[in-house]
Enzyme design. Structure first.
Site, mmCIF file in Angstrom:
data_model
loop_
_atom_site.group_PDB
_atom_site.id
_atom_site.type_symbol
_atom_site.label_atom_id
_atom_site.label_comp_id
_atom_site.label_asym_id
_atom_site.label_seq_id
_atom_site.Cartn_x
_atom_site.Cartn_y
_atom_site.Cartn_z
ATOM 1 N N LYS A 114 -19.019 -37.083 18.944
ATOM 2 C CA LYS A 114 -18.217 -38.058 19.940
ATOM 3 C C LYS A 114 -18.427 -37.670 21.281
ATOM 4 C CE LYS A 114 -13.792 -39.258 19.695
ATOM 5 N NZ LYS A 114 -12.948 -39.204 21.067
ATOM 6 N N GLY A 124 -9.975 -41.882 25.893
ATOM 7 C CA GLY A 124 -9.510 -40.814 26.988
ATOM 8 C C GLY A 124 -10.757 -40.488 27.601
ATOM 9 N N ARG A 159 -1.493 -42.261 28.715
ATOM 10 C CA ARG A 159 -2.017 -40.873 29.075
ATOM 11 C C ARG A 159 -2.111 -40.489 30.689
ATOM 12 N NH1 ARG A 159 -6.861 -39.873 24.591
ATOM 13 N NH2 ARG A 159 -6.396 -37.767 25.605
ATOM 14 N N GLN A 176 -12.917 -32.937 30.118
ATOM 15 C CA GLN A 176 -12.969 -34.076 30.392
ATOM 16 C C GLN A 176 -12.754 -34.140 32.133
ATOM 17 O OE1 GLN A 176 -9.973 -36.559 28.622
ATOM 18 N NE2 GLN A 176 -11.288 -36.574 26.703
ATOM 19 N N ASP A 221 -9.016 -30.851 19.305
ATOM 20 C CA ASP A 221 -8.560 -31.815 18.445
ATOM 21 C C ASP A 221 -8.330 -31.731 17.027
ATOM 22 O OD1 ASP A 221 -9.069 -33.461 20.607
ATOM 23 O OD2 ASP A 221 -11.279 -33.687 20.452
ATOM 24 N N LYS A 223 -2.495 -36.274 24.020
ATOM 25 C CA LYS A 223 -3.756 -36.790 23.393
ATOM 26 C C LYS A 223 -3.377 -38.197 23.057
ATOM 27 C CE LYS A 223 -6.507 -33.062 23.891
ATOM 28 N NZ LYS A 223 -7.523 -33.158 24.776
ATOM 29 N N ARG A 264 0.657 -35.304 19.609
ATOM 30 C CA ARG A 264 0.095 -34.802 18.329
ATOM 31 C C ARG A 264 1.257 -33.585 17.737
ATOM 32 N NH1 ARG A 264 -6.282 -35.074 19.272
ATOM 33 N NH2 ARG A 264 -6.472 -37.373 18.795
#
Ligand code: S3P
Length: 450
Positions: free
Chosen positions: A30, A103, A131, A178, A328, A355, A359
């Protein structure tokens, strides 16, 4: 609007299954897929991409690149062609940019817009709108971009890019690829050198791909951490990209094979980039029988096949320094931990709270609903393993989070009673073929329309 927004909740149930067997390929990575489309849109000429992840998050990025004036065409299964507009050449979009659940798309593209003299509005689903965006708003504002965001730096927001962007040196307070990537993307259209200092190294797909497209990016160990320096305003030249399999998606069949007795599964062609491979190191430390085969380099990323056999796992302490390389994967690691003997302690994981869902909370309550004891703090989670004997029978709330959904479906393949999740629709954001692929290995996952 993407399919998962439109559809009503689709509950799914995973039932105790007999041994999983077979050889599979998981969809393209991804992170690399988003970047391939974005850099393709910034290059002059045609970028050909093979193995692109055709999940909703990435398809949203493809559509947004079209809104900026790039020509993005699907030429076959996973095969895409992008004709870019050049660094500095983005057209102002006429409509809001809809990121759905993504995101990564939203934050990377905030960096892209910040470096162009255009205005764009960023919208997304309820999960994305909760977020935090302050982590990119702060550095991009220093570079000259202007934001109008909801209270607390949340989407929807409108961003006007800098005229021109100013190069900065920025020490990121969060370990986030990110954030790093957003700053580097803005720095692409800034005169001079942009530098990001990472206290903890994170996935380096942006740096690798920028170099492949001809930009000058240097990385070295400095006093405050890893320094990544980019020389602005390069001409990006197209480069063919083969997207390797996603280790974050492979995590689900791998953990399933470890916990369902008698299983043997081969997962082919995933990237084992050291910034992404933390889960596999951890599972091997827990006693997981995972053989790494055919290690090779494909398109600038280390790639391998994995042979996984069901194993008696032991609980361990997962070092906090490993968190960025498996950020993740904690929900599915917690599933493996529930089947292990003894406690598994995961610490330094506060980022999991922001996230697609919180989570830590979602994983802990899902485990408790299925008879597993969990202790959570603000930045840690400790799972009491049940040595293979997990009751199940619970109903799990997925909170619009694809990885929570897939983790608990994996769990239900090895519990005594079936496990039901409230909604499997979000799985399409990252792994549209998940239920089909798992059924092909022998997994019993039932639900309407799947
Ligand atoms: C991603 C970085 C990670 C990860 C996300 C994808 C990326 O987020 O959780 O799924 O492609 O850069 P952070 O960098 O915010 O930790």
């Amino acid at each position: 609007m993407t399919a998962s927004h439109r559809s009503s909740p689709r509950s799914l149930t995973a039932e105790p299954s007999s041994a999983l067997e077979g050889s599979i390929r998981v969809p393209g990575d991804k992170s690399i897929s988003h970047r391939a489309l974005i850099f393709g849109a910034l290059a002059v000429g045609e970028t050909r991409i093979e193995g692109l992840l055709e999940g909703e998050d990435v398809l949203a990025t493809a559509e947004i690149m079209r809104q900026f004036g790039a020509t993005v065409t699907r030429t076959g299964e996973g095969a895409w062609s992008v004709h870019g507009v050049g660094v500095g050449g983005l057209k102002e979009p006429e409509a809001p940019l809809d990121f759905g659940n993504s995101g990564t798309g939203a934050r990377l593209i905030m960096g892209l817009v910040a470096g162009h003299p255009i205005t764009a509005t960023f919208i997304g689903d309820a999960s994305l709108s909760r977020r935090p965006m302050g982590r990119v708003i702060d550095p991009l504002s220093l570079m000259g971009a202007h934001f109008h965001a909801r209270d607390g730096g949340k989407m929807p927001l409108t961003l006007t890019g800098a005229r021109p962007a100013m190069p900065i040196t920025y020490r990121s307070p969060v370990a986030s690829a990110q954030v790093k990537s957003a700053i580097l993307l803005a720095g692409l259209n800034a005169p001079g050198e942009t530098c990001v200092i990472e206290p903890v190294p994170t996935r380096d797909h942006t740096e690798r791909m920028l170099r492949a497209f001809g930009a000058q990016v240097d990385t070295r160990e400095g006093e405050g951490g890893l320094e990544i320096r980019l020389v602005g305003q390069p001409e990006l030249t197209p480069c063919p990209i083969t997207v390797p399999g996603d280790p974050s998606s492979a995590a689900f069949p791998v953990v399933a094979a470890l916990i369902v007795p008698g299983s043997e599964v081969i997962v082919k062609g995933i990237t084992l980039n050291p910034h992404r491979a933390g889960l596999y190191t951890t599972l091997m430390e827990m006693g997981g029988d995972i053989e790494v085969m055919n290690q090779r380099d494909e398109g600038g990323e280390p790639v391998a096949d994995l042979r996984v056999r069901s194993s008696r796992l032991r609980g361990i302490d997962v070092p906090p320094a490993r968190a960025a390389s498996m950020i993740d994967e904690y929900p599915v690691l917690a599933i493996a931990a529930a089947f292990a003997e003894g406690e598994t302690r995961m610490s330094g994981i506060h980022e999991l709270r922001v996230k697609e869902s919180d989570r830590i909370a979602a994983t802990a309550s899902g485990l408790r609903a299925n008879g597993v004891k969990v202790h959570e703090t603000e930045d840690s989670m400790t799972v009491e393993g049940r040595s293979g004997d997990v009751g199940g029978g619970g109903h799990v709330a997925t909170h619009m989070d694809h990885r929570i959904a897939m983790s608990f479906l994996v769990m239900g393949l090895a519990t005594q009673k079936p496990v039901t999740i409230d909604d499997g629709a979000m799985i399409a954001t990252s792994f549209p073929d998940f239920t089909h692929l798992m059924r092909g290995l022998g997994a019993s996952i039932i639900g309407q329309g799947q």
